[in-house]
Design a protein around this motif. Sequence first.
Motif, short mmCIF file in Angstrom:
data_model
loop_
_atom_site.label_atom_id
_atom_site.label_comp_id
_atom_site.label_asym_id
_atom_site.label_seq_id
_atom_site.Cartn_x
_atom_site.Cartn_y
_atom_site.Cartn_z
N ARG A 91 -65.99 -73.71 106.22
CA ARG A 91 -66.75 -74.48 107.19
C ARG A 91 -67.39 -75.63 106.44
O ARG A 91 -67.49 -75.61 105.22
CB ARG A 91 -67.79 -73.62 107.90
N TYR A 133 -63.72 -62.45 103.93
CA TYR A 133 -64.01 -61.39 104.88
C TYR A 133 -63.01 -60.26 104.70
O TYR A 133 -61.88 -60.46 104.26
CB TYR A 133 -63.91 -61.90 106.33
N TYR A 171 -69.59 -65.55 99.80
CA TYR A 171 -69.50 -66.94 100.22
C TYR A 171 -69.88 -67.84 99.06
O TYR A 171 -70.57 -67.42 98.11
CB TYR A 171 -70.35 -67.22 101.46
N SER A 187 -54.45 -62.56 112.53
CA SER A 187 -55.00 -63.89 112.26
C SER A 187 -56.05 -64.27 113.30
O SER A 187 -55.97 -63.85 114.45
CB SER A 187 -53.87 -64.93 112.23
N LEU A 188 -57.03 -65.05 112.85
CA LEU A 188 -58.16 -65.45 113.70
C LEU A 188 -58.06 -66.92 114.06
O LEU A 188 -57.81 -67.76 113.21
CB LEU A 188 -59.48 -65.23 112.96
N LEU A 215 -59.50 -61.94 104.83
CA LEU A 215 -59.43 -63.27 105.41
C LEU A 215 -60.32 -64.23 104.62
O LEU A 215 -61.46 -63.91 104.29
CB LEU A 215 -59.89 -63.27 106.86
N GLN A 226 -69.97 -68.24 117.88
CA GLN A 226 -68.57 -68.61 118.03
C GLN A 226 -67.79 -67.48 118.67
O GLN A 226 -68.05 -66.30 118.39
CB GLN A 226 -67.92 -68.90 116.66
N PHE A 276 -63.88 -66.04 118.89
CA PHE A 276 -62.60 -66.09 118.19
C PHE A 276 -61.58 -65.23 118.93
O PHE A 276 -61.93 -64.25 119.59
CB PHE A 276 -62.70 -65.54 116.76
N PHE A 291 -60.39 -69.98 109.83
CA PHE A 291 -59.84 -68.90 109.01
C PHE A 291 -58.41 -69.17 108.56
O PHE A 291 -57.63 -69.84 109.25
CB PHE A 291 -59.86 -67.59 109.80
N GLY A 292 -58.06 -68.60 107.41
CA GLY A 292 -56.68 -68.54 106.98
C GLY A 292 -55.95 -67.43 107.72
O GLY A 292 -56.55 -66.73 108.56
N LYS A 293 -54.68 -67.24 107.42
CA LYS A 293 -53.87 -66.27 108.14
C LYS A 293 -54.03 -64.84 107.60
O LYS A 293 -53.53 -63.90 108.21
CB LYS A 293 -52.40 -66.68 108.12
N GLN A 300 -68.35 -59.84 106.16
CA GLN A 300 -68.37 -60.89 105.16
C GLN A 300 -68.62 -60.28 103.80
O GLN A 300 -69.54 -59.49 103.62
CB GLN A 300 -69.47 -61.91 105.50
N VAL A 319 -73.47 -74.36 106.88
CA VAL A 319 -73.93 -73.31 107.81
C VAL A 319 -74.16 -73.90 109.20
O VAL A 319 -74.48 -75.08 109.34
CB VAL A 319 -75.20 -72.61 107.29
N PHE A 320 -73.99 -73.08 110.18
CA PHE A 320 -74.17 -73.39 111.61
C PHE A 320 -73.03 -74.21 112.19
O PHE A 320 -73.08 -74.55 113.36
CB PHE A 320 -75.49 -74.11 111.92
N THR A 321 -72.02 -74.54 111.39
CA THR A 321 -70.88 -75.27 111.95
C THR A 321 -69.71 -74.31 112.17
O THR A 321 -69.74 -73.16 111.73
CB THR A 321 -70.46 -76.43 111.03
N GLU A 322 -68.70 -74.82 112.84
CA GLU A 322 -67.56 -74.01 113.20
C GLU A 322 -66.84 -73.48 111.96
O GLU A 322 -66.74 -74.16 110.94
CB GLU A 322 -66.60 -74.85 114.04
N VAL A 323 -66.35 -72.24 112.06
CA VAL A 323 -65.67 -71.59 110.94
C VAL A 323 -64.18 -71.53 111.23
O VAL A 323 -63.77 -71.22 112.35
CB VAL A 323 -66.21 -70.16 110.74
N SER A 373 -67.21 -72.87 120.03
CA SER A 373 -68.46 -72.79 119.30
C SER A 373 -69.55 -73.15 120.30
O SER A 373 -69.55 -74.26 120.84
CB SER A 373 -68.45 -73.77 118.14
N ASP A 402 -74.27 -66.66 113.33
CA ASP A 402 -74.83 -66.92 112.01
C ASP A 402 -76.11 -66.14 111.84
O ASP A 402 -76.93 -66.07 112.75
CB ASP A 402 -75.15 -68.42 111.84
N GLN A 422 -76.02 -70.17 115.75
CA GLN A 422 -74.64 -70.58 115.99
C GLN A 422 -73.91 -69.38 116.53
O GLN A 422 -74.06 -68.27 116.03
CB GLN A 422 -73.97 -71.07 114.70
#
Lengths: 111, 112
Positions: free
Chosen positions: B94, B36, B49, A42-43, B90, A33, A35, B103-105, B46, B97-101, A48, A90, A31
Amino acid sequence: GQQVQQSPASLVLQEGENAELQCNFSSTATQLQWFYQSPGGSLVSLLSNPSGTKHTGRLTSTTVTKERRSSLHISSSQTTDSGTYLCAIDYASSGSWQLIFGSGTQLTVMP
Amino acid sequence: AQTIHQWPVAEIKAVGSPLSLGCTIKGKSSPNLYWYWQATGGTLQQLFYSITVGQVESVVQLNLSASRPKDDQFILSTEKLLLSHSGFYLCAWRDRVFTEVFFGKGTRLTVV
């Protein structure tokens, strides 16, 4: 360990110019991504794209998995595009999953 | 729609004092949750998790600990802060695993 390298480290453009950002990784990614990190920290997830080409708005990402590289093309840059662009993959090690980030490309778009 | 909220937004704390940072995800059941950390000018790393309530895996500890007391809550803490804990924290989620992540502010921590 897994490494993600981004280039260039910084880039300065005039508004309207295009940007090409590169990401190289040390093993086959499952994977990937891109960003955007604002100056405030902020991110935001942009794209993706584990393989092939994907478009969203003015952004195009192309990932060639077997060559372990991905690019992010920003067309017709705007001053609001200024910030840091991060690539992340990943990675699994000893049963633990990590999202490994590169150190980013700092983009400055001048008016 | 899913929302992710981190608190506090910023903290200035003394060396040796305790710390607790929080993260809540709404609108998503059983997300994978992440902490993070980014030193000023540094690369995102990281720390922890969690894929389920009560289960937390450490990646890089930095003398910190994490807990997931509820499905939608992730807490980062330490009893004694070090100067090296300064930086930007941060929280992210998600589906798996392998999916889009997402984030918070973030929380900006300054240890003095």
